[in-house]
Structure formats: structure tokens, C-alpha cells
Design an enzyme around this catalytic site. Sequence first.
Site, PDB file in Angstrom:
ATOM      1  CB  ILE A  50      17.495  -6.532   9.166  1.00 43.36           C
ATOM      2  CG1 ILE A  50      16.259  -6.177  10.009  1.00 43.36           C
ATOM      3  CG2 ILE A  50      18.701  -5.703   9.603  1.00 43.36           C
ATOM      4  CD1 ILE A  50      16.396  -6.451  11.481  1.00 43.36           C
TER       5      ILE A  50
ATOM      6  CG  HIS B 145       9.280   1.746  12.251  1.00 43.20           C
ATOM      7  ND1 HIS B 145       9.471   0.378  12.154  1.00 43.20           N
ATOM      8  CD2 HIS B 145       8.833   1.980  13.506  1.00 43.20           C
ATOM      9  CE1 HIS B 145       9.166  -0.179  13.317  1.00 43.20           C
ATOM     10  NE2 HIS B 145       8.765   0.768  14.148  1.00 43.20           N
TER      11      HIS B 145
ATOM     12  CB  THR C  62      -0.985   0.041   1.194  1.00 37.63           C
ATOM     13  OG1 THR C  62      -0.259   0.106   2.410  1.00 37.63           O
ATOM     14  CG2 THR C  62      -1.908  -1.158   1.183  1.00 37.63           C
TER      15      THR C  62
HETATM   16  C1  GAR Z   1       3.579  -0.642   6.748  1.00 35.79           C
HETATM   17  O1  GAR Z   1       2.797  -0.302   7.861  1.00 35.79           O
HETATM   18  C2  GAR Z   1       5.042  -0.298   6.999  1.00 35.79           C
HETATM   19  O2  GAR Z   1       5.210   0.901   7.700  1.00 35.79           O
HETATM   20  C3  GAR Z   1       5.463  -1.469   7.825  1.00 35.79           C
HETATM   21  O3  GAR Z   1       4.816  -2.589   7.254  1.00 35.79           O
HETATM   22  C4  GAR Z   1       3.626  -2.167   6.575  1.00 35.79           C
HETATM   23  C5  GAR Z   1       3.738  -2.571   5.112  1.00 35.79           C
HETATM   24  O4  GAR Z   1       2.567  -2.288   4.430  1.00 35.79           O
HETATM   25  N1  GAR Z   1       6.896  -1.590   7.809  1.00 35.79           N
HETATM   26  C6  GAR Z   1       7.585  -2.056   8.853  1.00 35.79           C
HETATM   27  O5  GAR Z   1       7.080  -2.455   9.863  1.00 35.79           O
HETATM   28  C7  GAR Z   1       9.094  -2.050   8.644  1.00 35.79           C
HETATM   29  N2  GAR Z   1       9.769  -2.277   9.887  1.00 35.79           N
HETATM   30  P1  GAR Z   1       2.523  -2.148   2.833  1.00 35.79           P
HETATM   31  O6  GAR Z   1       3.225  -3.360   2.239  1.00 35.79           O
HETATM   32  O7  GAR Z   1       1.047  -2.154   2.540  1.00 35.79           O
HETATM   33  O8  GAR Z   1       3.194  -0.857   2.465  1.00 35.79           O
END
Ligand code: GAR
Length: 201
Positions: free
Chosen positions: A95, A112, A16
Site C-alpha cells: 500500500i 483489483h 500475468t
Molecule cells: C491479480 O489477480 C491482481 O488483480 C491481484 O493480484 C493478482 C496478481 O497477479 N491484485 C490485488 O489483489 C491487489 N490488491 P499477477 O501478478 O499475475 O498479475
Amino acid sequence: MSGGVKTAVLVSGGGTNLQAILDKAASGGMPSVDIDVVVSDREGAFALERAEKARVDTAVIPYKALGGAEFERRLNALLEERKIGLIVLAGFMRILSADFTSRYPERILNIHPSLIPSFCGEGYYGLRVHEAALGYGVKVTGATVHFVNEVPDGGRIIMQKAVYIDENDTPETLQQRVMREAEWVIYPEAIEKVASKIRRQ
Ligand code: GAR
């Protein structure tokens, strides 16, 4: 989009944040950024479909099968071949080693889903971050865009946005609101800000 900083977006899941970046770019809101390729660490990530729909090149480098060192070797080769100037982690759940991050000082961005330095570092990713925030009982959380260095979630902060926690929030409702009110808003903005600075250098 030509003339912008050639950018690779690294993903692992739903994408997203990638979608927010693609939409912003399509509307002309990221003139300094040229989204050149979307790289996933696993097959089947929905983010890859989003990239294909937007006619952006995709690549899969299977982390689990290759292991971290070989993953990074192939990623590095791809980035060099494409002359990538900026790397954007968008829901990328691995990581990167110090060896890799040191090759791209202040050229890797991450988002984050908390206000760093709360609820961050190794083990804090995705829904777990929101579970931890609710578990602690904080009343305000949010999202942080930062540079990536050898310390997980430890690089210099570029942008943050706060989101109030509702007493009825579950990890899922909180995750959605943090995405909608903070992540999808500040990430495209922060990427454009960094890219325009790189372009002026
Ligand atoms: C998002 O909330 C992002 O901030 C988080 O994972 C989700 C991914 O959603 N990232 C972390 O936690 C990194 N440490 P998405 O694939 O729909 O963008």
C-alpha cells in the site's frame, strides 16, 4: 512504442497482468503507452523475467529491507529520473502512502480482482479476495481498474467487468477465471484509455 506516455509498471509476483499489458503493447494495441520500466518490490519476482524477455528495463527496490519510507523515496527518484507520466500497479502487493499517492493524482492505476466496493481495502489481495467472495456466497464477481489515492482501493473507478461464479469454484479456479475473462482484458484497455487522455492534455 515511442511517443506514448512513459509508464512504469510496479509488480510483486507472477506478473500475468504485466504479461497481458506487454502482449497488447507488442501487438500495437496500446499506441499511447510507452512501457519504460518494470519495478519490483522484491528480488526474484517472476514478473521481472517477463519484462526482461520483452526487453523492458527492470529495477528492484526491496521494500522489506528498506521499509516503506525509503522504498517510496527511491521509487520516486527513479520515476522522476525517467520522467514517468503514468504508474501501473500490476499485482503490486504494497500500500502506497498518502504522501506518495498525492504526488501523482490520477496518474496511478490499479487492478483489483473484485467488483469494488465489494471485497476490497486493506487485507483484501490476491487469493484472499476470491476466498472472501466465495465465503460470502455472491454469484457474480469480477475485476475493477481504478485510480489510486490515499484510500486503499478507494480511487475513482475506470473500468469493471463481471464474471459469474460457478457452484464448483474454488478460490484458485475463480482467480484464474477472473484473470482470464476480466483482468487481462480490461487492464490493457483501461491503461490505453487513460494514457490517450493524458496525451491529449
Ligand atoms: C491479480 O489477480 C491482481 O488483480 C491481484 O493480484 C493478482 C496478481 O497477479 N491484485 C490485488 O489483489 C491487489 N490488491 P499477477 O501478478 O499475475 O498479475
